[in-house]
Motif scaffolding. Sequence first.
Motif, short mmCIF file in Angstrom:
data_model
loop_
_atom_site.label_atom_id
_atom_site.label_comp_id
_atom_site.label_asym_id
_atom_site.label_seq_id
_atom_site.Cartn_x
_atom_site.Cartn_y
_atom_site.Cartn_z
N THR A 191 0.85 -1.18 0.00
CA THR A 191 0.00 0.00 0.00
C THR A 191 0.89 1.24 0.00
OG1 THR A 191 -0.12 0.39 2.40
CG2 THR A 191 -1.61 -1.28 1.48
N ILE A 192 0.26 2.38 -0.07
CA ILE A 192 1.01 3.63 0.01
C ILE A 192 1.66 3.81 1.38
CG2 ILE A 192 -0.95 5.04 0.81
CD1 ILE A 192 -0.03 7.23 -1.10
N GLN A 193 1.17 3.05 2.39
CA GLN A 193 1.70 3.13 3.75
C GLN A 193 2.66 1.99 4.10
OE1 GLN A 193 0.20 0.91 6.52
NE2 GLN A 193 1.87 1.66 7.84
N THR A 195 4.95 -1.25 2.18
CA THR A 195 5.36 -1.93 0.94
C THR A 195 6.15 -3.21 1.21
OG1 THR A 195 7.35 -0.54 0.82
CG2 THR A 195 5.39 0.22 -0.38
N ALA A 266 -4.15 6.09 -3.24
CA ALA A 266 -3.69 4.83 -2.65
C ALA A 266 -3.96 3.66 -3.59
CB ALA A 266 -4.36 4.61 -1.30
N PHE A 269 -1.49 3.81 -6.48
CA PHE A 269 -0.17 3.38 -6.05
C PHE A 269 -0.09 1.85 -5.96
CE2 PHE A 269 2.76 1.98 -2.79
CZ PHE A 269 3.93 2.65 -3.12
N ASP A 334 1.98 11.30 -9.85
CA ASP A 334 1.61 10.89 -8.49
C ASP A 334 2.79 10.89 -7.53
OD1 ASP A 334 -1.02 10.56 -9.13
OD2 ASP A 334 -0.96 8.36 -9.25
N VAL A 338 2.70 11.04 -3.38
CA VAL A 338 3.09 9.90 -2.55
C VAL A 338 4.15 10.30 -1.54
CG1 VAL A 338 4.18 7.62 -2.58
CG2 VAL A 338 2.44 8.19 -4.29
N ARG A 342 3.92 10.35 2.65
CA ARG A 342 4.87 9.66 3.52
C ARG A 342 5.60 10.62 4.46
NH1 ARG A 342 7.29 5.11 -0.68
NH2 ARG A 342 5.40 3.83 -0.71
#
Length: 380
Positions: A191-193, A195, A266, A269, A334, A338, A342
């Motif tokens: 996920t975007i949070q 990986t 999200a 991504f 994007d 992103v 973060r």
Amino acid sequence: MSQPIISRRPLSSIISKLVLGGAGFSTQLHPDPASLPVRDIVNHALKLGFRTFDTSPYYTPSEELLGDAFSHPDIVSRYKRSEIILMTKVGRIAALEFNYSPAWIRYSVNRSLDRFKTSYLDVVFCHDIEFVTDDDAVAAVGVLFDFVDQGKIRYVGVSGYTIDRLVSVANLVKEKYGRPLDAVQNWAQLTIQNTRLEEEGLTKFRDAGVDCVFNSSPLCIGLLRSGGVPIGSLGDFHPAPPGLREKVSQASEWLESRGENLASLALRFAIARINLASPRPPGACTVLGGASIWEIDANANAARMILEASKENAGQHGDIRDFELVRSDRLEADEELVLGFRRIIGDWFNFGFTSPEAGWNILTKKMNDQPRDNQYRSKL
């Protein structure tokens, strides 16, 4: 549904890039899932091009609702059973109840066949294998392989959160049965949070012979969106701690101030990363959620933003099945968003949940410290 010929082509040769998950039709995520217009939602998803659907008996009453939809004359008359890929699971019964015995696995598969009114299931996963021993999971896979030999299941997989346990079972299955798993499903770790799936799992799954990797819950069970986590009839089960929730909320507000939506970013991504991963599994799929036509449209639009059709596939289906290549222009646009997300979440990047929670005994399949204050604080 009509009776097809069961084939054993590689799963990756028939699976679609995007899968519609059925967890949204559960009491975990909705206060009254029986009130949802599931037939209309499924019909709309099919029109958009979705052909693969994933659920579980644990997502009560998702199997029953989807089974009703797929057996409805309006859908049966338009779509052949062989066009649809139905994926479900076995082993997990409730938040704190698991049964991996051969007798239960057989019962669960036959019950799912009855609920879907079909003679076969396309993919069956052992659900959340980190809650049981490796021996339990490997034995359950053996029962599912028996169903494959009987023609009642086409492909077999395992699912869960803990990557090292998924890798361990994948290797043990190959060693014991001389045949690899067809699929692995991992949730909320590409996920975007977070990986970790890409960094810690994909190479090992490839080495274990796994054909398809399904990245499910790209929004981390609704965490990665505006408005907070979803609350169903069972209360707030989401494992995200308050600090992570607060930072995600701040990041969502920051994105909105720039005209962007966290859920869409999200999704873009996650879809991009599983398709660009190196080494990329032959079958790289994203399991999307959605419990309304609006949500299905939003998810499909996010996919269209980040994917495009190849020259060979352009116009082949006229729907989202044609879109399989990541758009470099969208990916580049994007990137700044992103990085901004973060920066805001800071040390919460790559934060992972504990699954199972402290106190869970994989031998007894019970909590050591029962009763618990919140028995539903467990993931889908």
